[in-house]
Enzyme design. Structure first.
Site: not given
Length: 383
Positions: A161, A247-249, A342-343, A371
């Site tokens: 990943f 900082q990444e978050r 949905q719209l 997560t």
């Protein structure tokens, strides 16, 4: 007024000029190639050097190392414009906002002067390799080993990943230098990808982020100089990761809010132009109420994000605050984009429409960088 042109509280004239440059670059170099890159599962390598030529790389790295000499605010503007352009192929957030800062904070002076100017020019593309096939959010459980052998480390292991994995020229690798020491046995070592024993696996076929070169990486007796260790001694890797993860978050939160605003703008345009039963879709109460809720979600998320950016610029954003920002904004963007799909009706499920690609792209935001469940665990520890 479209949601995307409202200025943040931390914006300045200089930053708005950078925003215009970033927007122009995205429209010229990224937007026209999205379909091809999605099929090829990677963007063109020259995007990096073109970005370096116009000054969009290493924005927050000091000028003495070839960078732009800016702050996180400069990075945030670039990431917002990328999200608003609908591009998810270019891994600039990892290169600029994550890898370059690991080198700036922890590499030796000699290595900083060797690597960072090349990061700014696009000559080197950066990646960070934490996740392994057998581990996800559990960084203490990594198996990749780095064994000291004289003036070198010999690295063996596998990572998966990895954003920018196909094009990466330098990878910051999380390794175990002491397998019996738990978190204290983790070290970060920079590996140049032209080193014998390094090899790339497949570019991974993902649900979203189709154009991003997310790859597997393998290390088979890769010998790197001991000077490539980040930090003054072994065993500092876990602390370094914890120092850089806020900082990444926050970067993920920045892209989430900009993506939310962009999705609402796309949906406003579509529902006002498309008709059903003889009138615009926007005229139906359900449409108006759904978009009213979405606009409110975006406004609240933007206000909280701006507060977090201001705190980060002052050096005051803590682990809890960054976790809250990532948790809230990524959960909200997933809800808002789903409501927008949905719209669009059936067309919202067609990948030729940007809203469909956005729907697939944003799902990973609740997973990478930690997560949502890990964010809740982090927040709960401070309660």
């Amino acid at each position: 007024m479209p949601l995307q042109i409202r200025k943040s509280s931390w914006s300045t004239t200089e930053l708005e000029d950078l925003r215009e440059l970033s927007r122009t670059f995205m429209q010229k170099e990224l937007v026209p190639h999205q379909e091809r890159w999605a099929k090829e599962q990677r963007l063109d390598r020259e995007v990096w050097t073109k970005a370096g030529e116009v000054g969009l790389l290493a924005l927050s790295i000091p000028e003495e190392y070839g960078g732009g000499g800016g702050t996180f605010a400069h990075e945030a503007v670039l990431y917002e414009e990328q999200a608003r352009a609908g591009d998810s192929a270019w891994g600039v957030t990892v290169h600029n906002g994550i890898v370059a800062h690991y080198l700036l904070e922890y590499a030796t002076e000699e290595k900083k002067r060797e690597w960072l100017p090349k990061f700014a020019s696009g000559e080197l593309v950066g990646a960070v390799a934490m996740t392994e096939p057998g581990t996800g959010s559990d960084l203490q459980g990594i198996k990749t080993r780095a064994v000291r052998d004289g003036d070198h480390y010999v690295i063996n292991g596998a990572k998966t990943f990895i954003t920018n994995g196909y094009h990466a020229d330098l990878v910051v690798v999380a390794c175990k230098t002491d397998p019996d020491a738990g978190a204290q046995g983790v070290s970060l070592i920079a590996v140049e990808t032209d080193t014998p024993g390094f090899r790339r696996g497949r570019v991974l076929d993902k649900v979203g982020l189709k154009g991003q070169d997310t790859a597997e990486l393998f290390f088979d007796d890769v010998r790197v100089p001991a000077a490539n260790l980040l930090g003054e001694q072994e065993g500092q890797g876990f602390i370094q990761l914890m120092q850089q993860l806020p900082q990444e978050r926050l970067i993920i939160a920045v892209t989430a809010v900009a993506g939310m605003e962009a999705a609402i703008d796309l949906t406003l345009d579509y529902t006002k132009e498309r008709t059903a039963f003889g009138r615009p879709i926007f005229s139906f109460q359900n449409t108006k109420f759904t978009l009213a809720e979405a606009a409110t979600e975006a406004a609240v998320a933007r206000a909280f994000l701006d507060q977090c950016v201001e705190r980060h610029l002052k050096g005051e954003l803590d682990v809890q605050g960054a976790a809250m920002a990532k948790l809230w904004t990524t959960e909200r963007v997933n809800k808002v984009v789903d409501d927008c799909v949905q719209l669009f009706g059936g067309y919202g499920y067609m990948t030729e429409y940007p809203i469909a690609r956005a729907w697939a792209d944003v799902r990973i935001s609740r997973i990478f960088g930690g997560t949502s469940e890990i964010m809740k665990e982090i927040i709960s520890r401070t309660l």
